[in-house]
Design an enzyme around this catalytic site. Structure first.
Site, short mmCIF file in Angstrom:
data_model
loop_
_atom_site.label_atom_id
_atom_site.label_comp_id
_atom_site.label_asym_id
_atom_site.label_seq_id
_atom_site.Cartn_x
_atom_site.Cartn_y
_atom_site.Cartn_z
N HIS A 19 65.34 39.71 -25.10
CA HIS A 19 65.06 38.29 -24.85
C HIS A 19 63.72 37.94 -25.48
O HIS A 19 62.81 38.76 -25.52
CB HIS A 19 65.05 38.01 -23.34
CG HIS A 19 65.12 36.56 -23.00
ND1 HIS A 19 64.00 35.76 -22.97
CD2 HIS A 19 66.17 35.76 -22.69
CE1 HIS A 19 64.37 34.52 -22.64
NE2 HIS A 19 65.66 34.49 -22.47
N ASP A 44 73.17 36.72 -20.43
CA ASP A 44 74.39 36.48 -21.19
C ASP A 44 75.36 37.65 -21.14
O ASP A 44 76.57 37.48 -21.31
CB ASP A 44 74.06 36.19 -22.66
CG ASP A 44 73.18 34.96 -22.81
OD1 ASP A 44 73.50 33.94 -22.19
OD2 ASP A 44 72.18 35.02 -23.54
#
Length: 434
Positions: free
Chosen positions: A313, A371
Site C-alpha cells: 500500500h 482489496d
C-alpha cells in the site's frame, strides 16, 4: 492546527538570504512546514510529484499511521468501529464528528431511509447507456445527473443545504449502484423499501426480482456493512483529493462526487480489488495452490512482468488494519454460505502465508491490503467483479462528502491551483516566413 515553537530555516548555497518558515503541529502525526509565503519570499515553488510529502489541507476526519498499521475515523480505531457500529453510525460520525446517541441515530437513519428513492426520470436517463457499459461509466453519469434534479439545496455556502446534499448522496448511492447492475442484466430496477436497513435494502435492490423476493442473510448483510465501513474514508487519497479540488471551484456537490467516482475507477485506486480477484482466478485456473510457489517466484523476478495484486500500500508499511478485519469477515461469510472449501480463499491464505514468511516480501513490507479479501467476500455474496469498484464508490461517498463539507467550512480554503516546474521552450517568436 497549533503553531509550534520550532521554526524551519531555509538557506541557499549561493549565499542568498535565509528565510524562516513556521512549523505547525497536528494532534498526531508529522509536523508540517508552512510554505504558503515561500514564493513571495523567494520566487520559488516546492517540487513534489504525486504530493507524497505535501499536506494539501487541514483535516480532522481521518488519520492513518502507515508504520503502525493504524486507521482512525474521528479518533476511533477502525477495528472498534467495524466491531461495534453499523455503517450509518460511521456515516454520522464522519459527517458530525461524534457517534450518535439513540435519538440522533433514529433521526439520521430516518433521514437516509426516506431519501433512498431517485427521481423517476433518472430511469429514462439510464436507458441511454449501452447495456454492456461498465458500471462505473454508468454510475459517473448517474451521480453527475443528480445535479439536474435537485435545485432546492444548491447554495454551497449554506450549511443546511450542504447537509441536505450529504443526506441525498448517501441515501441514493445504493439505489444508483443497484440500478446500474440491474440495467446490465436487462432486469427491471427494484425500488427501495423503508422497512429494511441501509445495507439490507441495497442487497434486496441488487438481488430481488418482481418474480421472487430476496431474503436478506444476516451474515451477508453484516459482511457488506463492514465492507462499507472499511472503505468509508481514507485520508487525502486520489479520489478524495479530486473531490476537494473539484469542489474548491464552488461546483455542485453532485458534480464533485461524480469527479470522485471517475477518479476511483482507475485500476491503481478503486479498481485494485478487481485486479486482486482476477489474479486469484487466473492462478486457480493455472494450477491453484500447487502452483503458488512457482507464481511467487515469478513475482520476485522483475523481468517476468508478473505482479502480486492485493499486497502492499502507498501509505501502510505494516499490515493494513482493514485487511485483518476483512479476512475475518471472509471466513464468516464463506462458512455461512457453505463455501468453507472455496478454492480461491485457500489460494489467498497460501499466498498470504508465503508473503508473511518470505524475506523478499517481508523486507519490502508487502502485507495484504483490504482489496485482497474484499473481492472474495463480494464474489461469494454474488456481486460480479465489474461492480466491485461501484461498491467502493458507494461506501466512499460519505467520506467524500464529509471532506467536501469540511473544506467549504474552512476559512482558509481557496480554489485549488497547483504550480509546476516548466521545462518547455522559453518565449520565442513565430517565424516571419514559415
Amino acid at each position: 492546527m497549533q503553531l509550534s515553537d520550532k521554526k524551519a530555516m531555509l538557506s541557499f548555497s549561493d549565499g542568498g538570504e535565509s528565510i524562516e518558515l513556521p512549523v505547525y503541529k497536528g494532534t498526531v502525526g508529522p509536523d508540517v512546514i508552512d510554505i504558503r509565503k515561500l514564493y513571495g519570499q523567494t520566487g520559488m515553488f516546492t517540487y513534489d510529484p504525486g504530493f507524497l510529502a505535501t499536506a494539501s489541507c487541514e483535516s480532522s476526519i481521518t488519520y492513518i499511521d502507515g508504520d503502525k498499521g493504524e486507521l482512525l475515523y474521528r479518533g476511533y480505531p477502525i477495528d472498534q468501529l467495524a466491531e461495534s457500529c453499523d455503517f450509518l453510525d460511521v456515516c454520522y460520525l464522519l459527517l458530525n464528528g461524534e457517534l450518535p446517541n439513540k435519538e440522533q441515530k433514529a433521526d439520521f437513519d430516518g433521514q437516509i431511509t426516506y431519501h433512498t428513492m431517485v427521481h423517476e426520470q433518472l430511469h429514462t436517463f439510464l436507458r441511454g447507456f449501452r447495456r454492456d457499459a461498465h458500471p462505473m461509466a454508468v454510475l459517473t453519469g448517474l451521480v453527475g445527473a443528480l445535479s439536474a434534479f435537485y435545485h432546492d439545496s444548491t447554495d454551497i455556502t449554506n450549511p443546511e443545504h450542504r447537509h441536505i446534499s450529504a443526506i441525498r448522496l448517501i441515501a441514493k448511492m445504493p439505489t444508483l449502484v443497484a440500478m446500474a447492475y440491474k440495467y446490465s442484466l436487462g432486469q427491471p430496477s427494484i425500488y427501495p423499501r423503508n422497512d429494511l436497513t441501509y445495507t439490507g435494502n441495497f442487497l434486496r435492490m441488487m438481488f430481488a426480482t418482481p418474480c421472487e423476493e430476496y431474503e436478506v442473510n444476516d451474515v451477508v448483510e453484516r459482511a457488506l456493512d463492514r465492507i462499507f465501513i472499511l472503505h468509508a474514508d481514507h485520508e487525502q487519497n486520489a479520489s478524495t483529493s479530486t473531490v476537494r479540488l473539484c469542489g474548491s471551484s464552488g461546483t455542485s456537490p453532485f458534480a464533485a462526487i461524480a469527479a470522485g467516482v471517475a477518479c476511483l475507477w482507475g485500476p491503481a485506486h478503486g479498481g485494485a480489488n478487481e485486479a486482486a480477484l482476477q489474479m486469484l482466478e487466473e492462478l486457480q485456473a493455472n494450477g491453484g495452490v500447487a502452483k503458488v510457489g512457482e507464481f511467487m517466484n515469478k513475482v520476485k523476478d522483475k523481468s517476468s512482468g508478473v505482479r502480486l495484486m492485493g499486497f502492499g500500500h502507498r501509505v501502510y508499511k505494516n499490515y493494513d488494519p482493514r485487511a485483518r478485519l476483512m479476512q475475518e469477515t471472509c471466513k464468516e461469510v464463506l462458512e455461512a454460505l457453505g463455501l468453507q472449501n472455496d478454492p480461491l480463499f485457500k489460494l489467498a491464505m497460501e499466498l498470504e502465508r508465503i508473503a508473511l514468511e518470505d524475506p523478499y516480501f517481508v523486507e519490502r513490507k508487502l502485507y495484504p491490503n483490504v482489496d485482497f479479501y474484499s473481492g472474495i467476500v463480494q464474489r461469494a455474496i454474488g456481486i460480479p467483479t465489474s461492480l466491485f469498484t461501484a461498491i467502493f464508490a458507494l461506501a466512499r461517498t460519505v467520506g467524500w462528502i464529509a471532506q467536501w463539507n469540511e473544506m467549504l467550512s474552512d476559512s482558509d480554503y481557496k480554489i485549488g491551483r497547483p504550480r509546476q516546474l516548466y521545462t518547455g521552450s522559453p518565449s520565442r517568436d513565430v517565424p516571419a516566413n514559415r
